[in-house]
Design an enzyme around this catalytic site. Structure first.
Site, PDB file in Angstrom:
ATOM      1  N   CYS A  69      89.010 -18.186  73.681  1.00 36.54           N
ATOM      2  CA  CYS A  69      89.539 -19.547  73.762  1.00 36.54           C
ATOM      3  C   CYS A  69      91.053 -19.475  73.703  1.00 36.54           C
ATOM      4  O   CYS A  69      91.694 -18.979  74.615  1.00 36.54           O
ATOM      5  CB  CYS A  69      88.948 -20.439  72.676  1.00 36.54           C
ATOM      6  SG  CYS A  69      89.191 -19.854  70.983  1.00 36.54           S
ATOM      7  N   ARG A 107      87.427 -21.433  68.545  1.00 34.21           N
ATOM      8  CA  ARG A 107      86.365 -22.108  69.290  1.00 34.21           C
ATOM      9  C   ARG A 107      85.373 -21.101  69.868  1.00 34.21           C
ATOM     10  O   ARG A 107      84.161 -21.357  69.916  1.00 34.21           O
ATOM     11  CB  ARG A 107      86.970 -22.949  70.416  1.00 34.21           C
ATOM     12  CG  ARG A 107      87.653 -24.211  69.972  1.00 34.21           C
ATOM     13  CD  ARG A 107      88.337 -24.928  71.119  1.00 34.21           C
ATOM     14  NE  ARG A 107      89.561 -24.264  71.537  1.00 34.21           N
ATOM     15  CZ  ARG A 107      90.317 -24.661  72.571  1.00 34.21           C
ATOM     16  NH1 ARG A 107      89.949 -25.694  73.301  1.00 34.21           N
ATOM     17  NH2 ARG A 107      91.426 -24.004  72.877  1.00 34.21           N
TER      18      ARG A 107
END
Length: 287
Positions: free
Chosen positions: A245, A250
């Protein structure tokens, strides 16, 4: 929402529902850990007995772009009163985005007796379950950890470059605007230093939030996840996959989904992610 056991996960025991946590608040063999993006949330109220693990101060080296080492992990676990036999239950804000990140770091040290509370802080609060501002005090333990092992669950830039050259699958879990290069960071967030926009060549864009039910933050069923990752993105359980990410937070959530909920054996998280790749000299970028 169906129960966790009915959703068809490869490893359903890695998730626990909120009512299970509520029934184990006073269990000495369990340590509940809150890990958030917002550092003010824990002090404003948390699950009774929960300790805080701050991703910036507890999990990262204060000087280098690196995680804590063996002695640092031992100190952290000793401080929160955990032993190798303690069951750790992670939860947090952002639909467990940061809880999954902390879970991932703990796996680098082999503490596999770990769970995530399905729905995270959002679901606990929505159910009007008890919260407290009182910080618990646990007796310090003498935790002994193995050396951190990055081989199985973590990828580095040279490994990612080799992955690209071999045309192996990568999953970019950022927003479509970040993936396309339109944005260098998430909306409403500051730019964290990437000089170029775009994505790693060949990466599929599957935003991390597609794995959860937005109404309560719980994870989608295995069938719904397979629809996203296998039918749409054409990933296979036999693939060697790298997720990434912006700084690896994430993508740790997607790593968790692929590895534990869908049972993919070979999934690594590239925590250098776009803040590293977008600044490297000479690496390929697509838009």
């Amino acid at each position: 929402m169906t129960s966790i056991s009915e959703r068809g996960y490869a490893h359903p025991d890695v998730l626990v529902p909120t009512d299970w946590v509520a029934n184990h608040l006073n269990d000495p063999g369990i340590r509940i850990i809150e890990s958030n993006e917002d550092p003010l949330l824990y002090t404003s109220g948390h699950i009774p007995g929960a300790v805080e693990v701050d991703w910036t101060t507890d999990l990262n080296d204060p000087l280098r772009r690196e995680y804590l080492d063996k002695s640092g992990f031992e100190s952290l676990m000793s401080r929160i009163g955990a032993t190798p036999d303690t069951t750790l239950v992670f939860y947090g804000d952002k639909n467990n985005w940061w809880a999954a990140y902390a879970f991932w770091v703990f796996q680098l040290f082999g503490h596999t007796n770990a769970r995530i509370m399905d729905g995270g802080r959002k679901k606990w609060e929505a159910e009007n379950r008890p919260m407290t501002r009182e910080k618990p005090q646990y007796q310090t333990t003498q935790y002994r950890a193995p050396e951190r092992n990055d081989d199985v669950n973590r990828a580095f830039r040279d490994q990612v470059l080799a992955h690209v050259k071999a045309k192996q699958p990568l999953v970019d879990v950022r927003s479509p605007a970040e993936y396309s290069g339109e944005r260098l960071h998430m909306a409403d967030y500051p730019n964290e230093g990437a000089l170029r926009g775009g994505h790693i060549p060949g990466a599929a864009n599957i935003p991390w939030g597609r794995a959860v039910n937005q109404e309560d933050g719980t994870f989608k069923s295995a069938d719904d996840l397979r629809e996203v990752y296998q039918n749409e993105a054409h990933l296979s359980p036999d693939d060697d996959i790298i997720t990434y990410c912006r700084i690896g937070e994430r993508s740790s959530h997607t790593w968790f989904v692929l590895k534990y909920l869908l049972g993919y054996d070979r999934v690594r998280n590239y925590d250098g992610s776009w803040t590293e790749w977008g600044n490297l000299v000479g690496v390929p970028i697509e838009r």
